[in-house]
Write an enzyme that holds these catalytic residues in place. Structure first.
Site, PDB file in Angstrom:
ATOM      1  N   ARG A 276       0.865  -1.185   0.000  1.00 14.03           N
ATOM      2  CA  ARG A 276       0.000   0.000   0.000  1.00 14.03           C
ATOM      3  C   ARG A 276       0.902   1.235   0.000  1.00 14.03           C
ATOM      4  O   ARG A 276       1.527   1.555   1.016  1.00 14.03           O
ATOM      5  CB  ARG A 276      -0.919   0.002   1.223  1.00 14.03           C
ATOM      6  CG  ARG A 276      -2.015   1.071   1.172  1.00 14.03           C
ATOM      7  CD  ARG A 276      -2.829   1.073   2.457  1.00 14.03           C
ATOM      8  NE  ARG A 276      -3.518  -0.180   2.685  1.00 14.03           N
ATOM      9  CZ  ARG A 276      -4.695  -0.518   2.162  1.00 14.03           C
ATOM     10  NH1 ARG A 276      -5.305   0.335   1.357  1.00 14.03           N
ATOM     11  NH2 ARG A 276      -5.239  -1.679   2.433  1.00 14.03           N
ATOM     12  N   GLU A 348      -6.388  -7.925  -2.763  1.00 14.30           N
ATOM     13  CA  GLU A 348      -6.749  -7.405  -4.077  1.00 14.30           C
ATOM     14  C   GLU A 348      -5.524  -7.068  -4.927  1.00 14.30           C
ATOM     15  O   GLU A 348      -4.632  -6.350  -4.489  1.00 14.30           O
ATOM     16  CB  GLU A 348      -7.604  -6.147  -3.924  1.00 14.30           C
ATOM     17  CG  GLU A 348      -7.967  -5.487  -5.244  1.00 14.30           C
ATOM     18  CD  GLU A 348      -8.426  -4.046  -5.089  1.00 14.30           C
ATOM     19  OE1 GLU A 348      -8.395  -3.314  -6.084  1.00 14.30           O
ATOM     20  OE2 GLU A 348      -8.782  -3.649  -3.957  1.00 14.30           O
ATOM     21  N   ARG A 388       1.789  -4.231  -6.134  1.00 14.85           N
ATOM     22  CA  ARG A 388       1.088  -5.361  -5.513  1.00 14.85           C
ATOM     23  C   ARG A 388       1.389  -6.669  -6.234  1.00 14.85           C
ATOM     24  O   ARG A 388       1.477  -7.728  -5.603  1.00 14.85           O
ATOM     25  CB  ARG A 388      -0.416  -5.094  -5.468  1.00 14.85           C
ATOM     26  CG  ARG A 388      -0.797  -3.984  -4.509  1.00 14.85           C
ATOM     27  CD  ARG A 388      -2.278  -3.930  -4.235  1.00 14.85           C
ATOM     28  NE  ARG A 388      -2.574  -2.939  -3.211  1.00 14.85           N
ATOM     29  CZ  ARG A 388      -3.738  -2.826  -2.567  1.00 14.85           C
ATOM     30  NH1 ARG A 388      -4.718  -3.663  -2.853  1.00 14.85           N
ATOM     31  NH2 ARG A 388      -3.914  -1.900  -1.649  1.00 14.85           N
TER      32      ARG A 388
END
Length: 425
Positions: A276, A348, A388
């Site tokens: 993040r 996600e 990610r």
């Protein structure tokens, strides 16, 4: 924005959608009242303006007291027309403001509820059993340090928390993922695009990012520009104020851009590593289609996301997001979540949203077909969000010696490398 005809004909559906989102349903009644005021004030203005024009035609031929009386009436009508014009403008602005505050009507197939009420639609691959392989998995930051791929300490020194450097093989890995994504998108018929990272307020507002998502948007006040959090924004604005021939649809674009997010409300979450962050690069798919084709296009975008993650040999699942976790523009949204071994859960990586006609109405993007001119539908889907994806790749393909196996599909984009090897203890 939604179609006002839907609001007038089926307000209960719009109220139910607002409640399902956890948003205020009273805005529906306020908008209905404002819309009625807008229409009645517009009719009143038209009526007075017609009287004014008719009276104006009589004045030149009038004489004496009759002309004086007509001039007096003309003065009174002029004042009334100005007042009606101001009332009409105020009513139009109130209705417009309320309409822009109203979220898209959710798809009735979307699960109802909050963040945890998603529905798992399918699961692909199985998480590795590291215990059976005789070692405990290391997290992506430890692996990235050993590979000489990730430097968060200097990222924080230069820019602050949630910033990083991708170094050496880390930088090459990003470029490989981007090139692999663009190659897949191009093969599927998308037009590759390098998009602006700074946009005007009209583009940001038109895509719906200045509503509930505004707290995560960076705004450059001195110049009144916004930093995009996704290339969805410039791609949606690409055909702003245009009418497209329906025969040219679908139009599909794959945009590459840096993305910037304030990550407001995430204090203490995912502070380690690069999962993040405030800045990352992404390849985003974007489609302009006929409204009647939007549902099928949504499934296509999801299929392309699944194909990409499958080629990276990542275990993942697909979820149908609940109503309370949808962005204001999305009627329905699917996420692809990859398994992150050291977190022991799915996270996600990509998402795809069907925004129906909502963004097109706000941005005035229309299509012309045999029925005339009408709004089209827009959809978006992430093909790769680089940081990610790097997290998932390093953790899922690591080996006991600290090296990382490169999936077969990615190797041509990494100069043929089969492994990423440690460069530091």
């Amino acid at each position: 924005m939604i179609d006002l005809r839907l609001l007038r004909e089926d307000p209960d559906r719009v109220r139910a959608s607002q409640r399902a989102r956890g948003e205020d349903p009273d805005i529906v009644d306020a908008l209905l009242t404002a819309d009625e005021r807008r229409r009645s004030s517009g009719a009143r203005f038209d009526e007075l303006r017609a009287q004014q024009k008719a009276l104006g035609k009589r004045i030149p031929a009038a004489r004496g007291d009759e002309k004086a009386d007509l001039l007096r009436q003309a003065g009174e009508l002029s004042a009334a027309v100005k007042a009606a014009d101001a009332e009409r403008d105020a009513a139009q602005e109130e209705a417009r403001s309320l309409l822009r505050a109203l979220s898209n009507v959710i798809d009735p197939r979307a699960p109802i509820g909050g963040e945890e009420d998603f529905v798992v639609l399918e699961t692909h691959g199985a998480p590795r059993d590291f215990a059976a392989e005789g070692f405990a998995p290391r997290d992506h930051l430890d692996l990235g340090h050993a590979l000489g791929a990730i430097d968060t300490e200097r990222g924080a020194k230069v820019s602050g928390s949630r910033f990083y450097f991708l170094t050496g093989i880390g930088a090459l890995l990003e470029l490989a993922l981007v090139n692999m994504a663009v190659a897949q998108a191009t093969e599927a018929g998308f037009t590759p695009m390098i998009t602006p990272a700074l946009v005007k307020p009209a583009a940001m507002e038109g895509t719906g990012f200045l509503g509930q998502a505004a707290e995560n948007v960076y705004h450059l006040e001195q110049d009144d520009y916004y930093l995009v959090g996704t290339s969805e924004v410039p791609l949606a604005g690409y055909h702003m104020d245009e009418i497209l021939d329906a025969d040219t649809l679908p139009r599909r674009y794959a945009g590459f851009s840096p993305c910037f997010r304030r990550e407001a409300g995430t204090y203490g979450k995912d502070t380690r590593g690069i999962f993040r962050v405030h800045q990352f690069d992404k390849v985003e798919m974007f489609s302009y289609v006929r409204p009647e084709d939007a549902d099928a296009e949504h499934q296509r975008l999801l299929a392309w996301e699944k194909e990409f993650l499958t080629r990276l040999e990542l275990p993942f699942r697909v979820i149908d997001l609940p109503s309370g976790d949808l962005g204001s523009s999305a009627a329905r949204k699917f996420d692809c979540e990859a398994w992150i071994p050291t977190q022991g859960r799915y996270r996600e990586l990509t998402s795809t949203s069907n925004c129906t006609e909502f963004q097109a109405r706000r941005l005035s993007v229309r299509m012309r077909d045999e029925a005339g001119v009408r709004p089209l539908a827009t959809l978006n889907g992430t093909l790769v969000a680089v940081t990610r994806t790097i997290v998932a790749l390093l953790e899922n393909h690591q080996r006991a010696d600290g090296s990382v196996r490169v999936p077969d599909a990615l190797r041509p984009f990494l100069g043929g490398r089969a492994t990423l090897d440690p460069v530091a203890p």
